[in-house]
Design an enzyme around this catalytic site. Structure first.
Site, mmCIF file in Angstrom:
data_model
loop_
_atom_site.group_PDB
_atom_site.id
_atom_site.type_symbol
_atom_site.label_atom_id
_atom_site.label_comp_id
_atom_site.label_asym_id
_atom_site.label_seq_id
_atom_site.Cartn_x
_atom_site.Cartn_y
_atom_site.Cartn_z
ATOM 1 N N SER A 142 1.050 -1.048 -0.664
ATOM 2 C CA SER A 142 -0.028 0.259 0.358
ATOM 3 C C SER A 142 0.704 1.461 0.093
ATOM 4 C CB SER A 142 -0.537 0.028 1.476
ATOM 5 O OG SER A 142 -1.898 1.087 1.493
ATOM 6 N N TYR A 156 -3.462 -0.689 9.803
ATOM 7 C CA TYR A 156 -3.307 -1.832 8.465
ATOM 8 C C TYR A 156 -1.755 -1.078 7.462
ATOM 9 C CZ TYR A 156 -4.000 -2.384 2.694
ATOM 10 O OH TYR A 156 -3.851 -2.933 1.574
#
Length: 249
Positions: A142, A156
Site C-alpha cells: 500500500s 493496516y
C-alpha cells in the site's frame, strides 16, 4: 496473449477485488491460475469460470489465512492440483479497524498482522521449495507505507510495511535463482473492501489525492502485476512500485 504460457500462478485472495483482476489478467496472459479464497467459495468459482470462459485455465484453492496451519492447508490444496509454481502473488489482506493508535484494539491489531503479515510470510516460506528458478513473487502492499495520509489506517499500514521489507530481503536472497521479488503498492482502489466509505465528501477527498482525480481500479493494479510477472520484468527486482495514480506526489 501467451506471455505466461506453460506457467503456474497462485494468487492469494484471488476470488474478489484486486485479486480477481490479477487472476484474470494472468489467466489471459496464458498462466494456469490457482485462485485462493478464504471464505467465499462462490466468488472463487466465478473467477475460475471467468478465466476459463476467456480461454484460460484455473482452479480454486481454499484456506483461511491468519490461523494456525494456514500455509500448510493452502499448499496441500495447491499440490493436489499442480506440480510446481512459477508466480506467487501475495494479495490477500484485510483492512482491519480504522482507528488512530490510542483507539486500536489489541485483538483486532493481532488479526490484521496475522492475515496481512504472518500469512504471506509463511505462504512464501512454503512456496520456495515449489517455486521454479526464474519465477516471480509479487507482494501487494500500500502507498500508506510511504505516506501517512490516513492516520486511522495505522494497523493496516504497519502490516503492509512488513511486506516491503520482505520484498527487499527476498530479492537479495533469491537473485541467484533468477527469481524476482517486487512490491506493488496501490492507493485507494474501488473494491468491496471500501464498501460504504466511497461516497459523498469522502469519495471526493479520496479522488483528490491523485493528480488524475480518480480512484484506482483493480485492473490498474493487475496490469502492473502482469508486467512484473512477465518476461519483460525479468531484470526488475527488489522494487516498490507506486500504482496509486501519483497519490504521493
Amino acid at each position: 496473449m501467451t506471455a505466461l504460457a506453460g506457467r503456474t500462478a497462485l494468487v492469494t485472495g484471488g476470488s474478489r477485488g484486486i485479486g480477481r483482476a490479477i487472476a484474470r489478467r494472468l489467466g489471459r496472459d496464458g498462466a494456469r491460475v490457482a485462485v485462493h479464497y478464504g471464505s467465499n467459495e462462490a466468488a472463487a468459482k466465478e473467477t475460475v469460470a471467468a478465466i476459463e470462459a476467456a480461454g484460460g485455465a484455473a482452479f480454486a484453492v481454499h484456506a483461511e489465512l491468519g490461523v494456525p496451519g494456514d500455509a500448510e492447508t493452502l499448499w496441500a490444496a495447491f499440490d493436489a492440483r499442480a506440480d510446481g509454481l512459477d508466480i506467487l502473488v501475495n494479495n490477500a489482506g484485510i483492512l482491519g479497524e480504522q482507528a488512530e493508535i490510542q483507539d486500536v484494539n489489541a485483538a483486532t491489531f493481532d488479526r490484521v498482522l496475522a492475515v496481512n503479515t504472518r500469512a504471506p510470510f509463511l505462504v512464501t516460506q512454503h512456496a520456495l521449495r515449489r517455486l521454479r528458478d526464474g519465477g516471480r513473487i509479487v507482494n501487494i502492499s500500500s502507498v500508506l507505507t510511504h505516506g501517512p495520509a490516513m492516520p486511522r489506517s495505522i494497523s493496516y499500514a504497519m502490516s503492509k510495511g512488513a511486506l516491503d521489507v520482505l520484498t527487499r530481503m527476498l530479492a537479495k536472497q533469491l537473485g541467484p535463482r533468477a527469481i524476482t521479488v517486487n512490491t506493488v503498492a496501490p492507493g485507494v482502489v474501488d473494491t468491496d473492501m471500501h464498501e460504504g466509505r466511497l461516497v459523498g465528501a469522502a469519495l471526493t477527498w479520496l479522488e483528490s489525492l491523485s493528480p488524475m482525480k480518480r480512484l484506482g481500479t483493480p485492473e490498474d493494479i493487475a496490469d502492473a502485476v502482469a508486467f512484473l510477472a512477465s518476461p519483460d520484468g525479468r531484470f526488475v527486482t527488489g522494487q516498490w512500485f507506486d500504482v496509486s495514480g501519483g497519490t504521493l506526489l
